[in-house]
Write an enzyme that holds these catalytic residues in place. Structure first.
Site, PDB file in Angstrom:
ATOM      1  N   GLU A   1      -4.090   2.881   7.340  1.00  0.00           N
ATOM      2  CA  GLU A   1      -3.854   2.836   5.892  1.00  0.00           C
ATOM      3  C   GLU A   1      -4.517   4.052   5.236  1.00  0.00           C
ATOM      4  O   GLU A   1      -4.053   4.569   4.238  1.00  0.00           O
ATOM      5  CB  GLU A   1      -4.460   1.542   5.328  1.00  0.00           C
ATOM      6  CG  GLU A   1      -4.349   1.423   3.825  1.00  0.00           C
ATOM      7  CD  GLU A   1      -4.827   0.062   3.313  1.00  0.00           C
ATOM      8  OE1 GLU A   1      -4.432  -0.965   3.891  1.00  0.00           O
ATOM      9  OE2 GLU A   1      -5.607   0.052   2.347  1.00  0.00           O
TER      10      GLU A   1
ATOM     11  N   ARG B   1       0.835  -1.221   0.000  1.00  0.00           N
ATOM     12  CA  ARG B   1       0.000   0.000   0.000  1.00  0.00           C
ATOM     13  C   ARG B   1       0.867   1.267   0.000  1.00  0.00           C
ATOM     14  O   ARG B   1       0.564   2.243   0.680  1.00  0.00           O
ATOM     15  CB  ARG B   1      -0.959   0.033   1.197  1.00  0.00           C
ATOM     16  CG  ARG B   1      -1.912  -1.119   1.278  1.00  0.00           C
ATOM     17  CD  ARG B   1      -2.888  -1.186   0.100  1.00  0.00           C
ATOM     18  NE  ARG B   1      -3.472  -2.500   0.037  1.00  0.00           N
ATOM     19  CZ  ARG B   1      -2.992  -3.498  -0.731  1.00  0.00           C
ATOM     20  NH1 ARG B   1      -1.971  -3.302  -1.545  1.00  0.00           N
ATOM     21  NH2 ARG B   1      -3.553  -4.677  -0.727  1.00  0.00           N
TER      22      ARG B   1
ATOM     23  N   SER C   1     -10.531  -0.523   4.325  1.00  0.00           N
ATOM     24  CA  SER C   1      -9.778  -0.994   5.504  1.00  0.00           C
ATOM     25  C   SER C   1      -9.075   0.190   6.147  1.00  0.00           C
ATOM     26  O   SER C   1      -8.342   0.910   5.478  1.00  0.00           O
ATOM     27  CB  SER C   1      -8.717  -2.016   5.096  1.00  0.00           C
ATOM     28  OG  SER C   1      -9.334  -3.137   4.537  1.00  0.00           O
TER      29      SER C   1
HETATM   30  C1  LIG Z   1     -15.565  -0.031   0.293  1.00  0.00           C
HETATM   31  C2  LIG Z   1     -14.094   0.122   0.020  1.00  0.00           C
HETATM   32  C3  LIG Z   1     -13.330  -0.983  -0.328  1.00  0.00           C
HETATM   33  C4  LIG Z   1     -11.967  -0.839  -0.600  1.00  0.00           C
HETATM   34  N1  LIG Z   1     -11.258  -1.935  -0.936  1.00  0.00           N
HETATM   35  C5  LIG Z   1      -9.939  -1.810  -1.203  1.00  0.00           C
HETATM   36  C6  LIG Z   1      -9.162  -2.951  -1.593  1.00  0.00           C
HETATM   37  O1  LIG Z   1      -9.670  -4.062  -1.716  1.00  0.00           O
HETATM   38  N2  LIG Z   1      -7.844  -2.765  -1.818  1.00  0.00           N
HETATM   39  C7  LIG Z   1      -7.247  -1.549  -1.708  1.00  0.00           C
HETATM   40  O2  LIG Z   1      -6.035  -1.439  -1.947  1.00  0.00           O
HETATM   41  N3  LIG Z   1      -7.946  -0.455  -1.346  1.00  0.00           N
HETATM   42  C8  LIG Z   1      -9.269  -0.558  -1.093  1.00  0.00           C
HETATM   43  N4  LIG Z   1      -9.985   0.553  -0.737  1.00  0.00           N
HETATM   44  C9  LIG Z   1      -9.294   1.863  -0.565  1.00  0.00           C
HETATM   45  C10 LIG Z   1      -9.226   2.723  -1.830  1.00  0.00           C
HETATM   46  O3  LIG Z   1     -10.293   2.414  -2.727  1.00  0.00           O
HETATM   47  C11 LIG Z   1      -7.898   2.567  -2.541  1.00  0.00           C
HETATM   48  O4  LIG Z   1      -6.827   2.980  -1.720  1.00  0.00           O
HETATM   49  C12 LIG Z   1      -7.834   3.382  -3.847  1.00  0.00           C
HETATM   50  O5  LIG Z   1      -6.670   3.042  -4.541  1.00  0.00           O
HETATM   51  C13 LIG Z   1      -7.835   4.892  -3.616  1.00  0.00           C
HETATM   52  O6  LIG Z   1      -8.053   5.511  -4.878  1.00  0.00           O
HETATM   53  P1  LIG Z   1      -8.766   6.932  -4.965  1.00  0.00           P
HETATM   54  O7  LIG Z   1      -8.808   7.352  -6.382  1.00  0.00           O
HETATM   55  O8  LIG Z   1     -10.053   6.919  -4.249  1.00  0.00           O
HETATM   56  O9  LIG Z   1      -7.707   7.820  -4.186  1.00  0.00           O
HETATM   57  P2  LIG Z   1      -8.012   8.979  -3.144  1.00  0.00           P
HETATM   58  O10 LIG Z   1      -8.658   8.387  -1.939  1.00  0.00           O
HETATM   59  O11 LIG Z   1      -8.703  10.085  -3.824  1.00  0.00           O
HETATM   60  O12 LIG Z   1      -6.534   9.397  -2.781  1.00  0.00           O
HETATM   61  C14 LIG Z   1      -5.680   8.491  -2.093  1.00  0.00           C
HETATM   62  C15 LIG Z   1      -4.259   9.052  -2.181  1.00  0.00           C
HETATM   63  O13 LIG Z   1      -3.851   9.001  -3.552  1.00  0.00           O
HETATM   64  C16 LIG Z   1      -3.426  10.282  -3.992  1.00  0.00           C
HETATM   65  N5  LIG Z   1      -3.807  10.415  -5.403  1.00  0.00           N
HETATM   66  C17 LIG Z   1      -5.020  10.279  -5.952  1.00  0.00           C
HETATM   67  N6  LIG Z   1      -4.969  10.466  -7.288  1.00  0.00           N
HETATM   68  C18 LIG Z   1      -3.659  10.753  -7.578  1.00  0.00           C
HETATM   69  C19 LIG Z   1      -2.962  11.067  -8.779  1.00  0.00           C
HETATM   70  N7  LIG Z   1      -3.579  11.125  -9.957  1.00  0.00           N
HETATM   71  N8  LIG Z   1      -1.651  11.303  -8.687  1.00  0.00           N
HETATM   72  C20 LIG Z   1      -0.999  11.267  -7.498  1.00  0.00           C
HETATM   73  N9  LIG Z   1      -1.614  10.991  -6.334  1.00  0.00           N
HETATM   74  C21 LIG Z   1      -2.930  10.733  -6.380  1.00  0.00           C
HETATM   75  C22 LIG Z   1      -4.157  11.272  -3.102  1.00  0.00           C
HETATM   76  O14 LIG Z   1      -3.466  12.493  -3.034  1.00  0.00           O
HETATM   77  C23 LIG Z   1      -4.174  10.535  -1.774  1.00  0.00           C
HETATM   78  O15 LIG Z   1      -2.983  10.730  -1.056  1.00  0.00           O
HETATM   79  C24 LIG Z   1     -11.358   0.445  -0.481  1.00  0.00           C
HETATM   80  C25 LIG Z   1     -12.131   1.557  -0.157  1.00  0.00           C
HETATM   81  C26 LIG Z   1     -13.486   1.409   0.082  1.00  0.00           C
HETATM   82  C27 LIG Z   1     -14.303   2.629   0.416  1.00  0.00           C
END
Ligand SMILES: Cc1cc2nc3c(=O)[nH]c(=O)nc-3n(C[C@H](O)[C@H](O)[C@H](O)COP(=O)(O)OP(=O)(O)OC[C@H]3O[C@@H](n4cnc5c(N)ncnc54)[C@H](O)[C@@H]3O)c2cc1C
Length: 316
Positions: free
Chosen positions: A304, A184, A234
């Site tokens: 996380e 992660r 998580s």
């Molecule tokens: C119901 C649920 C289930 C989930 N299951 C999983 C799972 O199975 N596995 C898992 O790994 N995660 C899981 N997650 C967590 C999450 O979906 C992941 O971490 C996902 O990768 C975050 O992506 P996001 O676009 O929402 O990022 P955001 O939450 O918008 O941002 C997360 C981080 O990424 C950075 N970021 C976003 N976009 C960019 C970009 N273009 N360039 C540089 N930095 C950027 C942001 O600045 C921030 O620091 C889950 C979340 C939920 C709500």
């Protein structure tokens, strides 16, 4: 109007308007509407650049005006402060940055594409290797930042290259080695680089088998995770040798509630917003969980999810 930037307010807004068009610049927009936790006060500015040129110009304006900014994808891994964020949020996962291009066993996609849309594109084109990501509710950019993973797969397994833009508008193409992927984590957590697109390499496979696997994983997710309530997934990283959810459950904390924040009764590794949860509720609950698990099992749980304070990213 954002009072805080009183002298510069007009000019900041006007310069952003000029850089990316007034339609895509907002002031005082609540982060609760941009995060899956449905928590968070207003960000001073929220901007959605349409393409790399606009993104680059917006970053330049913000740098010139000394306005801090963060990049947001789908907001699915974020706990935002009740006071919001004193700066600008650049959103790359709304209407723009959504292009997907498939060439043989490669897919090149822009940062705002959701991992679900990307997995579906892979399935449509008979490409296997991305099924694990189909239910992760994030964008490609956020997924790469986090090295998102599930069910034995991680983005690092399929990434061929990542194109980022730095604070000065320079573009760089990074290899998987450059990305320093870990559990992660990636090099992006140490740098001010924004992912604009990435190429993944998959393997040709049977579309029916790919679909069956995606359906199976979706079913597993639905039965085990509280998808019906707002959360950020998580809450804690997996401590070595343990599962965070199992420890929290064994500590008797399933269903434990502070304000509107609750340890999910379905999956103790999740905190859910039962309605009206504040960031302060969630932080208090996280501290309570950490303390209880430490007392009972001598295991340190590390969050996380990313905490966005009014001054930027911070530790919980
Ligand atoms: C119901 C649920 C289930 C989930 N299951 C999983 C799972 O199975 N596995 C898992 O790994 N995660 C899981 N997650 C967590 C999450 O979906 C992941 O971490 C996902 O990768 C975050 O992506 P996001 O676009 O929402 O990022 P955001 O939450 O918008 O941002 C997360 C981080 O990424 C950075 N970021 C976003 N976009 C960019 C970009 N273009 N360039 C540089 N930095 C950027 C942001 O600045 C921030 O620091 C889950 C979340 C939920 C709500």
């Amino acid at each position: 109007m954002v009072e805080r930037y009183s002298m510069g307010s007009m000019s900041v807004r006007d310069r952003l308007f000029r850089a990316i068009g007034s339609i895509d610049v907002f002031e005082d927009l609540p982060l609760s509407g941009m995060t899956t936790f449905r928590i968070g006060g207003p960000a001073d500015f929220v901007i959605s650049p349409e393409n790399v040129e606009e993104l680059s110009q917006a970053i330049q304006v913000l740098r010139d005006c000394e306005i801090p900014y963060i990049v947001l994808g789908r907001g699915s891994n974020i706990l935002a402060s009740d006071e919001g964020f004193r700066g600008a949020v650049i959103r790359l996962s709304t209407n723009y940055f959504q292009r997907i291009q498939v060439e043989d066993d490669h897919i090149t996609a822009e940062a705002g594409v959701t991992l679900t849309a990307l997995s579906k594109a892979a399935r449509r084109n008979g490409l296997t290797g991305l099924e694990f990501a189909s239910g992760i509710p994030g964008s490609l950019g956020g997924g790469i930042y986090m090295n998102a993973g599930a069910y034995g797969g991680e983005l690092k397994d399929v990434i061929e290259s990542v194109t980022v833009i730095d604070l000065f508008g320079n573009q760089m193409v990074l290899s998987p080695e450059d990305m320093e992927f870990g559990t992660r984590s990636s090099i992006l957590q140490k740098k001010s680089w924004t992912v604009i697109r990435a190429t993944i390499r998959l393997t040709h496979g049977d579309p029916d088998a790919i679909e069956a696997k995606m359906n199976d994983l979706a079913q597993q997710r639905k039965s085990k995770q509280p998808l019906e309530l707002p959360s950020a997934g998580s809450v804690f990283k997996r401590p070595q040798g343990y599962f965070a959810g199992a420890l929290i459950e064994q500590a008797g904390l399933k269903g434990y509630r502070i304000g509107g924040a609750e340890v999910s009764a379905k999956h103790a590794g999740f905190i859910v917003n039962r309605g009206g949860a504040t960031c302060a509720d969630v932080i208090e609950l996280i501290h309570h969980i950490q303390k209880t698990v430490m007392e009972q099992f001598h295991v340190r749980l590390t969050p996380e999810i990313k905490y966005l304070s009014p001054d930027g990213w911070d530790l919980i």
